[in-house]
Design an enzyme around this catalytic site. Sequence first.
Site, PDB file in Angstrom:
ATOM      1  CB  SER A  46       1.095  -7.260  -3.286  1.00 34.90           C
ATOM      2  OG  SER A  46       0.156  -7.727  -4.232  1.00 34.90           O
ATOM      3  CD  GLU A  47      -0.719  -3.683  -7.752  1.00 34.91           C
ATOM      4  OE1 GLU A  47       0.368  -4.096  -7.287  1.00 34.91           O
ATOM      5  OE2 GLU A  47      -1.054  -3.815  -8.939  1.00 34.91           O
TER       6      GLU A  47
END
Lengths: 214, 214, 235, 235
Positions: A46-47
Amino acid sequence: MAWTREQMAQRAARELQDGFYVNLGIGIPTLVSNYIPDGMEIMFQSENGMLGMGPFPYEGEEDPDLINAGKQTVTELPTTSYFSNSDSFGMIRGGHINLSILGAMQVAQNGDLANWMIPGKMVKGMGGAMDLVAGVKKVIVVMEHTAKGDPKLLKSCNLPLTGKGVVDMVITDMAVFRFDKSGDTTVMKLIELADGVTLDEVKSSTEAEFETHL
Amino acid sequence: MAWTREQMAQRAARELQDGFYVNLGIGIPTLVSNYIPDGMEIMFQSENGMLGMGPFPYEGEEDPDLINAGKQTVTELPTTSYFSNSDSFGMIRGGHINLSILGAMQVAQNGDLANWMIPGKMVKGMGGAMDLVAGVKKVIVVMEHTAKGDPKLLKSCNLPLTGKGVVDMVITDMAVFRFDKSGDTTVMKLIELADGVTLDEVKSSTEAEFETHL
Amino acid sequence: MSDRKIYPNAKAALDGILKDNMTLMSGGFGLCGIPETLIDAVKDSGITGLTVISNNAGVDGIGLGVLLESKQISTMISSYVGENKLFAEQFLNGDLEVVFTPQGTLAEQIRAGGAGIPAFFTKTGVGTLVAEGKEVRNFDGEDYVMERGLVADVSLVHAYMADKEGNLVFRKTARNFNPMMATAGKITVAEVEHLVEPGEIDPDHIIVPGIYVQRIVHVPNPVKHIEKRTTRPRN
Amino acid sequence: MSDRKIYPNAKAALDGILKDNMTLMSGGFGLCGIPETLIDAVKDSGITGLTVISNNAGVDGIGLGVLLESKQISTMISSYVGENKLFAEQFLNGDLEVVFTPQGTLAEQIRAGGAGIPAFFTKTGVGTLVAEGKEVRNFDGEDYVMERGLVADVSLVHAYMADKEGNLVFRKTARNFNPMMATAGKITVAEVEHLVEPGEIDPDHIIVPGIYVQRIVHVPNPVKHIEKRTTRPRN
């Protein structure tokens, strides 16, 4: 007589390989995590700064300090690590993520992608999409084949681009396309039809020029 | 009739200010940590990845995983933090360290510094010196005034430079000089004589042109 | 969690990924935090013509010193190599090429290489030998030199602890160059003092996420060397 | 250890460092890890014409949303502002300028600003609106766009824990933009949930060394907001 959202996600999941590190966009791409083949180890990034993302929490166990890039509450796994956004995008831009699966407004036959902005309408921003399509090794777009009957697979995008020549595969409700790059030329190839969809139906719903390799 | 190494370190310590973050080079600069004025909090940075460096360990308590940039065994303090070399030099290059005190082979009247290489002799490398002089807010050189009778304070350096116009102050066994920069011009000013040293003695041991502001 | 990343020894962990004339990164600062077991296995492999990116070059008989002794290294990219006599000899008679790089620039080049940054500007080295032949550009009134990112075919790192996913933590100043190098190797091999199950390391404490580590070898109780033993008296 | 960095409340922690038309960085991602107490104190200060660097712009009534409501912000540098209705209104009628920046480029610009890197190259945004008017250069056959480092007059960050030296640790994904922003503020003010004595945080676990933190305010038990509460059924 085309694929459902679930079937599109299932088809995308067939592109997973054991040990892959994967970033999923919001919408249909998120569903891909429900179809990981048995025995395969996949780590989701998840960035906003997390690798090894777990499922949504049980009700009452939501943690405001633990969200995904879509701002949804998620959970931790034994393999999880946390890091800053700059470290996260070092990971993305540096080519360490194997696969990015995301949605799109338009894809052109040369692999151009538009998914962040409609001029004249409210602009929300590109978030991490431009970094993901530029940096991740393989980019798969999962989207409806048309929008209100208009083709989304075009000769060239007329919306502002998210990335130039970045798409490797498109999975729609009607078909699967591969984008083969050699040197400066990209060839868009139809490689699969959805259940009950004919080649003619795909052709009449697609503006982009493609080769047929069924 | 000049300052000893200890006196030079003591003089350098007078440039410390409460709350300063300081990087000390090897040799005389290391001695500065013995002369921190009472009640002053000074944190020492070691460029291999440590902030809040403590004194040498007691015999038998050396830890191979805990060394300073000179590869000497050191100790931890309650305030200590560890980080990578890239984070360490982000700190240095980003201007977050208040003061760097280091030795030199030559200093020119324009503030140029040479301290890493003598052509034709074995070269050991610049280590972190070029980053320190480029990045740290204030750079003080502590060195002997002459080398085997030859001046080290020159009109211009003839050894390869460590940094151009980077020196703010020089403390030698004979005197203290300040380098005042305004625009492109730097003026070297003699501001202090060591105990028992005369202006004439300094002049005859110095090639660099300087103003006298005693 | 499978054991896919775990190799039984250093030789096995390097099997199939070493070749002549390759570029290696090797972590550590001085003799602190060096991947000594992996370096010894590189020696045993016999590959030659290596370009090695490492802040230092070990000392005679320890660390990269053994690869100098065996003449397997043709180029070093380093900031400081003063502790090594063999090095001096090979450098002066031309057997060894050395690219001296300021320590902070070297660290940033490695970090950039791992993070997909092909080039960046720094004020370090402007007006010195280091900037010769490189682009110098003025930003906001100050000159900066352009430096390139660095990557390696294989990175060798030393960590204090890993879990089986390859999440790494380091101990004190043995961290040094190891984290960036882990990100900049096409293949990264980590020797680790402690190997634990996933979940045993607090995820907020992980320094290198496992995505950067392809191979792990457990080296319990390694001999750690002290280059300069300095102590103070107990009053 | 003195208490020199400790301030009794958010107002005191911002005293003397706020002025009209200044540039602020504000940590957080969505509503996660935002320095909400400090933002509220900026509102109370009444300063206007702010340039705010923050990945998002809060939501109506929470976080930076309150500074939009009070029209204290004139420019936002952000990657995504979709959750804020006031934002849309002010943007469309021209009251608010917005510099949309890809999230990874924004994170790297802030990291670069804190680390003394005035500019770097990235492939993100090449061939898009983002690259217009910027230098594009080819390295090894691929095009990259040059982006500048960013700094701020004041950075506002939220941390889980600090010691009195200002060493910071973060909790889970509340880390996000806070560490880089702490390095890129000329003055950095941290609101922290837990304040402890030096030595209580393991020095290997510290994410932001205290050198980057000039002022600390202890905000125990802050209200934390959840933007999208998603759950799964217990079978």
